[in-house]
Write a protein that holds these residues in place. Structure first.
Motif, PDB file in Angstrom:
ATOM      1  N   ALA A 158     -18.663 -33.343   6.496  1.00  0.00           N
ATOM      2  CA  ALA A 158     -18.791 -31.896   6.697  1.00  0.00           C
ATOM      3  C   ALA A 158     -19.633 -31.265   5.591  1.00  0.00           C
ATOM      4  CB  ALA A 158     -17.416 -31.241   6.738  1.00  0.00           C
ATOM      5  N   GLN A 159     -19.403 -31.678   4.351  1.00  0.00           N
ATOM      6  CA  GLN A 159     -20.158 -31.131   3.215  1.00  0.00           C
ATOM      7  C   GLN A 159     -21.628 -31.525   3.284  1.00  0.00           C
ATOM      8  OE1 GLN A 159     -17.822 -32.728  -0.010  1.00  0.00           O
ATOM      9  NE2 GLN A 159     -16.700 -30.819  -0.302  1.00  0.00           N
ATOM     10  N   LEU A 160     -21.884 -32.773   3.657  1.00  0.00           N
ATOM     11  CA  LEU A 160     -23.268 -33.254   3.751  1.00  0.00           C
ATOM     12  C   LEU A 160     -24.028 -32.523   4.856  1.00  0.00           C
ATOM     13  CD1 LEU A 160     -25.248 -35.422   2.621  1.00  0.00           C
ATOM     14  CD2 LEU A 160     -24.523 -36.889   4.484  1.00  0.00           C
ATOM     15  N   GLY A 161     -23.400 -32.372   6.024  1.00  0.00           N
ATOM     16  CA  GLY A 161     -24.058 -31.685   7.146  1.00  0.00           C
ATOM     17  C   GLY A 161     -24.356 -30.235   6.834  1.00  0.00           C
ATOM     18  N   LEU A 162     -23.379 -29.540   6.241  1.00  0.00           N
ATOM     19  CA  LEU A 162     -23.587 -28.132   5.894  1.00  0.00           C
ATOM     20  C   LEU A 162     -24.628 -27.986   4.784  1.00  0.00           C
ATOM     21  CD1 LEU A 162     -22.775 -25.194   6.375  1.00  0.00           C
ATOM     22  CD2 LEU A 162     -20.975 -25.478   4.694  1.00  0.00           C
ATOM     23  N   GLY A 163     -24.602 -28.916   3.828  1.00  0.00           N
ATOM     24  CA  GLY A 163     -25.591 -28.881   2.743  1.00  0.00           C
ATOM     25  C   GLY A 163     -27.005 -29.020   3.264  1.00  0.00           C
ATOM     26  N   HIS A 164     -27.195 -29.940   4.210  1.00  0.00           N
ATOM     27  CA  HIS A 164     -28.529 -30.145   4.800  1.00  0.00           C
ATOM     28  C   HIS A 164     -28.984 -28.905   5.569  1.00  0.00           C
ATOM     29  CE1 HIS A 164     -28.436 -34.851   4.756  1.00  0.00           C
ATOM     30  NE2 HIS A 164     -28.606 -34.307   3.570  1.00  0.00           N
TER      31      HIS A 164
ATOM     32  N   ALA B 127     -20.441 -22.139  10.551  1.00  0.00           N
ATOM     33  CA  ALA B 127     -20.280 -22.576   9.155  1.00  0.00           C
ATOM     34  C   ALA B 127     -21.465 -22.121   8.312  1.00  0.00           C
ATOM     35  CB  ALA B 127     -20.148 -24.098   9.107  1.00  0.00           C
ATOM     36  N   LEU B 128     -22.677 -22.256   8.867  1.00  0.00           N
ATOM     37  CA  LEU B 128     -23.888 -21.849   8.135  1.00  0.00           C
ATOM     38  C   LEU B 128     -23.911 -20.343   7.911  1.00  0.00           C
ATOM     39  CD1 LEU B 128     -26.591 -22.709   6.912  1.00  0.00           C
ATOM     40  CD2 LEU B 128     -27.630 -22.434   9.169  1.00  0.00           C
ATOM     41  N   GLU B 129     -23.549 -19.565   8.935  1.00  0.00           N
ATOM     42  CA  GLU B 129     -23.510 -18.101   8.801  1.00  0.00           C
ATOM     43  C   GLU B 129     -22.513 -17.680   7.719  1.00  0.00           C
ATOM     44  OE1 GLU B 129     -22.599 -16.650  12.677  1.00  0.00           O
ATOM     45  OE2 GLU B 129     -24.614 -17.002  13.469  1.00  0.00           O
ATOM     46  N   ASN B 130     -21.339 -18.312   7.716  1.00  0.00           N
ATOM     47  CA  ASN B 130     -20.314 -17.960   6.724  1.00  0.00           C
ATOM     48  C   ASN B 130     -20.722 -18.347   5.318  1.00  0.00           C
ATOM     49  OD1 ASN B 130     -17.543 -16.911   7.886  1.00  0.00           O
ATOM     50  ND2 ASN B 130     -18.353 -18.314   9.415  1.00  0.00           N
ATOM     51  N   ILE B 131     -21.341 -19.522   5.160  1.00  0.00           N
ATOM     52  CA  ILE B 131     -21.748 -19.955   3.817  1.00  0.00           C
ATOM     53  C   ILE B 131     -22.889 -19.091   3.294  1.00  0.00           C
ATOM     54  CG2 ILE B 131     -23.528 -21.704   4.276  1.00  0.00           C
ATOM     55  CD1 ILE B 131     -20.524 -22.212   1.968  1.00  0.00           C
ATOM     56  N   ASN B 132     -23.772 -18.629   4.186  1.00  0.00           N
ATOM     57  CA  ASN B 132     -24.832 -17.708   3.774  1.00  0.00           C
ATOM     58  C   ASN B 132     -24.252 -16.383   3.308  1.00  0.00           C
ATOM     59  OD1 ASN B 132     -27.226 -19.181   4.124  1.00  0.00           O
ATOM     60  ND2 ASN B 132     -27.206 -18.870   6.321  1.00  0.00           N
ATOM     61  N   ALA B 133     -23.239 -15.900   4.032  1.00  0.00           N
ATOM     62  CA  ALA B 133     -22.577 -14.643   3.650  1.00  0.00           C
ATOM     63  C   ALA B 133     -21.890 -14.783   2.289  1.00  0.00           C
ATOM     64  CB  ALA B 133     -21.563 -14.245   4.718  1.00  0.00           C
ATOM     65  N   ILE B 134     -21.230 -15.932   2.045  1.00  0.00           N
ATOM     66  CA  ILE B 134     -20.547 -16.162   0.764  1.00  0.00           C
ATOM     67  C   ILE B 134     -21.555 -16.215  -0.386  1.00  0.00           C
ATOM     68  CG2 ILE B 134     -19.261 -17.894  -0.560  1.00  0.00           C
ATOM     69  CD1 ILE B 134     -17.892 -18.590   2.185  1.00  0.00           C
ATOM     70  N   SER B 135     -22.679 -16.898  -0.167  1.00  0.00           N
ATOM     71  CA  SER B 135     -23.691 -17.015  -1.227  1.00  0.00           C
ATOM     72  C   SER B 135     -24.290 -15.659  -1.600  1.00  0.00           C
ATOM     73  CB  SER B 135     -24.808 -17.966  -0.788  1.00  0.00           C
ATOM     74  OG  SER B 135     -25.506 -17.440   0.325  1.00  0.00           O
ATOM     75  N   GLU B 136     -24.310 -14.730  -0.644  1.00  0.00           N
ATOM     76  CA  GLU B 136     -24.840 -13.383  -0.911  1.00  0.00           C
ATOM     77  C   GLU B 136     -23.750 -12.392  -1.321  1.00  0.00           C
ATOM     78  OE1 GLU B 136     -26.919 -12.307   2.619  1.00  0.00           O
ATOM     79  OE2 GLU B 136     -28.294 -14.012   2.477  1.00  0.00           O
ATOM     80  N   GLY B 137     -22.482 -12.859  -1.397  1.00  0.00           N
ATOM     81  CA  GLY B 137     -21.386 -11.990  -1.803  1.00  0.00           C
ATOM     82  C   GLY B 137     -20.965 -11.002  -0.743  1.00  0.00           C
ATOM     83  N   ILE B 138     -21.063 -11.422   0.538  1.00  0.00           N
ATOM     84  CA  ILE B 138     -20.712 -10.555   1.673  1.00  0.00           C
ATOM     85  C   ILE B 138     -19.478 -11.132   2.367  1.00  0.00           C
ATOM     86  CG2 ILE B 138     -21.503  -9.623   3.897  1.00  0.00           C
ATOM     87  CD1 ILE B 138     -24.401 -10.006   2.760  1.00  0.00           C
ATOM     88  N   VAL B 139     -18.570 -10.266   2.758  1.00  0.00           N
ATOM     89  CA  VAL B 139     -17.369 -10.701   3.495  1.00  0.00           C
ATOM     90  C   VAL B 139     -17.713 -10.761   4.976  1.00  0.00           C
ATOM     91  CG1 VAL B 139     -14.943 -10.203   3.996  1.00  0.00           C
ATOM     92  CG2 VAL B 139     -15.900  -9.584   1.785  1.00  0.00           C
ATOM     93  N   SER B 140     -17.715 -11.958   5.552  1.00  0.00           N
ATOM     94  CA  SER B 140     -18.021 -12.119   6.976  1.00  0.00           C
ATOM     95  C   SER B 140     -16.842 -11.656   7.818  1.00  0.00           C
ATOM     96  CB  SER B 140     -18.350 -13.575   7.290  1.00  0.00           C
ATOM     97  OG  SER B 140     -17.224 -14.388   7.044  1.00  0.00           O
ATOM     98  N   GLU B 141     -17.095 -11.465   9.097  1.00  0.00           N
ATOM     99  CA  GLU B 141     -16.049 -10.980  10.005  1.00  0.00           C
ATOM    100  C   GLU B 141     -14.922 -12.007  10.136  1.00  0.00           C
ATOM    101  OE1 GLU B 141     -14.436  -7.913  11.908  1.00  0.00           O
ATOM    102  OE2 GLU B 141     -16.447  -7.864  11.040  1.00  0.00           O
ATOM    103  N   ASP B 142     -15.283 -13.303  10.163  1.00  0.00           N
ATOM    104  CA  ASP B 142     -14.281 -14.371  10.261  1.00  0.00           C
ATOM    105  C   ASP B 142     -13.350 -14.371   9.044  1.00  0.00           C
ATOM    106  OD1 ASP B 142     -15.456 -15.131  12.600  1.00  0.00           O
ATOM    107  OD2 ASP B 142     -16.578 -16.806  11.759  1.00  0.00           O
ATOM    108  N   LEU B 143     -13.938 -14.247   7.858  1.00  0.00           N
ATOM    109  CA  LEU B 143     -13.154 -14.247   6.624  1.00  0.00           C
ATOM    110  C   LEU B 143     -12.258 -13.007   6.547  1.00  0.00           C
ATOM    111  CD1 LEU B 143     -12.497 -15.467   3.858  1.00  0.00           C
ATOM    112  CD2 LEU B 143     -14.493 -14.297   2.932  1.00  0.00           C
TER     113      LEU B 143
END
Length: 488
Positions: free
Chosen positions: A144-150, A60-76
């Protein structure tokens, strides 16, 4: 009309929602706006097509980092490829971020849209997400939102553990505050104790030594020849120690009650403790600067370099500043006043505290400050972007400033910058090679020590096992001998 799908990124996973067919975007927008807070009406417009939950928190953290940088992750990429129809031109994909939409278009050849009714649809999905996905509740969505946010915030804070310039900013601010406080408290203790022993101020003008002497002497009438050794230890001068002893016998000071002396002694102890802590803090700052910005520290010193970083906000912000800005950092008020009154602009700000400005002649101060700012800008860039920081470049740059000072005084031509940088690069390469060799040797030593320990432990266990096996045999032999004797 092309069909519309909407991608929604949640802390729990990716969701693709199908928007029911409509004639025009303009017709759909008022419907969505009115149905955003009504689940029944919103369900008539939007329906869940597919949902991909994240397997782990790390994913989840890897995917959210990719989204914030405007990168399409392999999962997406795999999820969209499977979920969306094969005929790419017959539909549009609604997206909340235009940068991510451009990346999806490039990777999958899908037409993306982030205008019109799409923002309102995304807002509605966000509001009703826990009702649109089966087996999902508002509580689990919040967790889920709180854990990922932290974890996301923690990862951003820990972006580079080895170069934490926040610690430098806080420590230099505390160091400046301690200097002010120690000076204020020292003046207070001088005034306070001078009622009892006024001659001590003239004999020992240093604040730290004065506070230590106040703590040691207490009542001046109790000083004897036996106290001379302790006085010498504090003042590091036998003449001063003798002068203090002589002055205590013929002092003009008034007598003070024991309770007042006790309070003065306690206050002196606090001042001494603060001064000792200040020394520890300056040592800590030196080590942090050597870790984070060794070249800047080697060029202009630990404290001036730390003040530049603190004033800029961070080492990265200092790197972004041009040399002309670095030159006047700390003199912003004087600069704007000069611009307002059309007077002379300041030549230096925080750089004035470096030794180079003080050693330069009055006519050369502006020139040397401009040259020094240029070298500071170079040193900070090297510190920020080098993989293995070392003070080699900073020492070379410092030598260049020294040579420039000599040039202003005697006219001796300094080395060219390109030659100095070549020498620094060669030395840095040698330094990296030697450090790598040392690391390899350490690893070999550890491996050898570990193998020796394992062998010793194996041999020890073998010996113990042999001893255990032999003991009952010996006992059996003794018993058999006894039987033989009795038989005879």
């Amino acid at each position: 009309m092309a069909k519309l799908f909407v991608l929604f990124e949640h802390a729990a996973g990716y969701g693709v929602f199908a928007v029911k067919e409509f004639e025009e975007i303009g017709v759909l927008l008022p419907q969505v706006e009115s149905a955003v807070f009504d689940l029944g009406r919103f369900n008539s417009i939007v329906q869940l097509e597919s949902f991909l939950p994240f397997k782990t928190a790390v994913a989840a953290l890897e995917n959210i980092n990719a989204i914030s940088e405007g990168i399409v992750s392999e999962d997406l990429k795999q999820f969209l490829d499977i979920t969306l129809p094969r005929k790419r031109k017959k539909f549009k994909l609604g997206i909340s971020d235009a940068k991510l939409g451009a990346a999806i278009t490039e990777a999958l050849d899908v037409q993306c849209d982030h205008m019109g009714a799409v923002p309102e649809i995304v807002r509605g999905i966000r509001f009703h997400f826990h009702n649109l996905v089966k087996g999902f509740t508002k509580k689990s969505s919040g967790i889920a939102q709180l854990g990922l946010g932290h974890s996301y915030s923690r990862a951003k804070v820990k972006f580079n553990v080895n170069r934490v310039d926040n610690m430098i900013i806080q420590s230099i601010a505390l160091l400046d505050q301690l200097d002010k406080d120690i000076n204020t408290f020292s003046m207070r203790i001088r005034e306070w104790y001078s009622y009892h022993f006024p001659e001590l101020v003239k004999i020992v003008p240093e604040n730290y030594s004065f506070a230590r002497l106040v703590k040691f002497i207490k009542n001046r009438k109790e000083l004897t020849e036996e106290s001379l050794e302790g006085l010498e230890e504090i003042t590091m001068d036998s003449g001063k120690a003798q002068a203090i002893l002589d002055a205590s016998k013929s002092s003009m000071g008034m007598d003070i009650s024991p309770i007042d002396l006790l309070n003065i002694e306690m206050f002196a102890g606090r001042v001494v403790a603060l001064a000792d802590y200040r020394k520890q803090l300056s040592q800590y700052l030196r080590t942090k600067m050597n870790d984070v910005a060794p070249n800047l520290a080697a060029l202009i010193g630990d404290q001036v370099g730390a003040r530049l970083i603190a004033h800029a906000g961070s080492l990265t912000n200092l790197v972004k500043c041009p040399a002309s800005t670095v030159q006047i950092l700390g003199a912003e008020k004087a600069l704007f006043r000069a611009l307002k009154t059309k007077g002379n602009t300041p030549k230096y700000g925080l750089l004035f505290h470096s030794t180079f400005i003080g050693r330069a002649a009055a006519k050369n101060k502006g020139r040397i400050s401009r040259f020094l700012a240029n070298k500071c800008s170079l040193a900070s860039k090297i510190d920020c972007f080098s993989d293995e920081p070392s003070p080699i470049f900073g020492e070379k740059l410092k030598q260049q400033v020294e040579d420039r000072l000599k040039f202003y005084d005697s006219g001796e031509v300094p080395k060219k910058n390109i030659d100095v940088m070549k020498e620094a690069i060669e030395e840095h390469a040698q330094h990296v090679e030697s450090s790598n060799l040392k690391k390899k040797k350490k690893k070999k030593k550890r491996k050898i020590e570990e193998t020796e320990q394992n062998e010793n432990s194996f041999n020890g266990s073998k010996i113990e096992a042999e001893d255990i096996d032999e003991e009952p045999v010996k006992k059996k032999k003794k018993k058999s001998k006894k039987l033989e004797v009795t038989a005879e």
